[in-house]
Motif scaffolding. Structure first.
Motif, short mmCIF file in Angstrom:
data_model
loop_
_atom_site.label_atom_id
_atom_site.label_comp_id
_atom_site.label_asym_id
_atom_site.label_seq_id
_atom_site.Cartn_x
_atom_site.Cartn_y
_atom_site.Cartn_z
N UNK A 59 -4.21 -2.04 2.85
CA UNK A 59 -3.03 -1.53 3.01
C UNK A 59 -1.92 -2.50 2.96
N UNK A 60 -1.69 -3.49 3.58
CA UNK A 60 -0.39 -4.36 3.81
C UNK A 60 0.06 -4.73 2.20
N UNK A 63 1.96 -2.11 -1.52
CA UNK A 63 3.11 -1.88 -2.28
C UNK A 63 3.38 -2.58 -3.39
N UNK A 64 2.62 -3.96 -3.19
CA UNK A 64 3.01 -4.95 -4.34
C UNK A 64 2.50 -4.76 -5.69
N UNK A 65 1.49 -3.78 -5.83
CA UNK A 65 0.91 -3.72 -6.84
C UNK A 65 0.96 -2.18 -7.49
N UNK A 66 1.79 -1.32 -6.78
CA UNK A 66 1.93 0.01 -7.11
C UNK A 66 2.52 0.12 -8.89
N UNK A 107 7.03 -14.27 3.53
CA UNK A 107 5.73 -15.53 3.83
C UNK A 107 4.48 -14.73 4.36
N UNK A 108 4.63 -13.62 5.31
CA UNK A 108 3.58 -12.89 6.00
C UNK A 108 2.67 -12.38 4.89
N UNK A 109 3.39 -11.90 3.92
CA UNK A 109 2.63 -11.23 2.71
C UNK A 109 1.91 -11.89 1.93
N UNK A 110 2.45 -13.08 1.76
CA UNK A 110 2.03 -14.26 0.97
C UNK A 110 0.71 -14.84 1.58
N UNK A 111 0.84 -14.88 2.89
CA UNK A 111 -0.25 -15.59 3.73
C UNK A 111 -1.37 -14.57 3.92
N UNK A 112 -1.06 -13.27 3.75
CA UNK A 112 -2.05 -12.15 3.83
C UNK A 112 -3.17 -12.26 2.50
N UNK A 113 -2.25 -12.68 1.61
CA UNK A 113 -2.84 -12.65 0.12
C UNK A 113 -3.91 -13.93 0.12
N UNK A 114 -3.36 -14.71 0.81
CA UNK A 114 -4.20 -16.01 0.71
C UNK A 114 -5.53 -16.11 1.61
#
Length: 154
Positions: A59-60, A63-66, A107-114
């Protein structure tokens, strides 16, 4: 391996009427490339398949892939990850920074992706050394001005 960002070598060809074209041939990945050491096309494909499925239900990150189809996302990500790790893939389309510009990726979104990427790497039995090497390749994506893939840190 052509380190210009594409896994192919091109040569300009002059055509009749003043037109030109680029003749390209896929370059073979270097035997010591991370792409080969991880397991080549089949292993990279499996990693990306698992990764995309995990991203799609996170869920987090949603939004980046809508507005992007899963198959398109998978195809372009496969090309990008293959290429970044020394494979012979040709990247078709815009780079990640251009695609995500204006998305306010923190940065938190990027780290979640990693973090999501770590699970497919482990599940596909990628050795720790190669997992860390791949994550090191991806780590420079946030730049020194606090931007992650073209967006200001919030």
């Amino acid at each position: 391996m052509n380190r210009s960002g594409y896994g192919w070598a091109g040569a300009a060809v002059r055509l009749p009427g003043g037109l030109s074209a680029v003749a390209s041939a896929r370059a073979e990945p270097a035997a010591d490339s991370l792409y080969i050491r991880i397991g080549g096309e089949q292993k990279m494909h499996a990693i990306v398949e698992e990764f995309v499925e995990a991203v799609w239900v996170e869920p987090s990150l949603e939004p980046f892939y809508k507005g992007v189809t899963r198959s398109r996302f998978k195809e372009h990500l496969q090309q990008q990850i293959c290429n970044m790790n020394g494979g012979d893939c040709v990247c078709e389309g815009d780079c990640m920074r251009a695609v995500h510009a204006g998305n306010k990726i923190r940065q938190a979104d990027f780290y979640r992706l990693v973090e999501v990427l770590r699970h497919p790497l482990q599940h596909q039995n990628v050795p720790l050394r190669q997992r860390n090497e791949m994550l090191t390749i991806l780590a420079p994506m946030p730049d020194t001005e606090g931007q992650v893939l073209g967006s200001k840190e919030h």
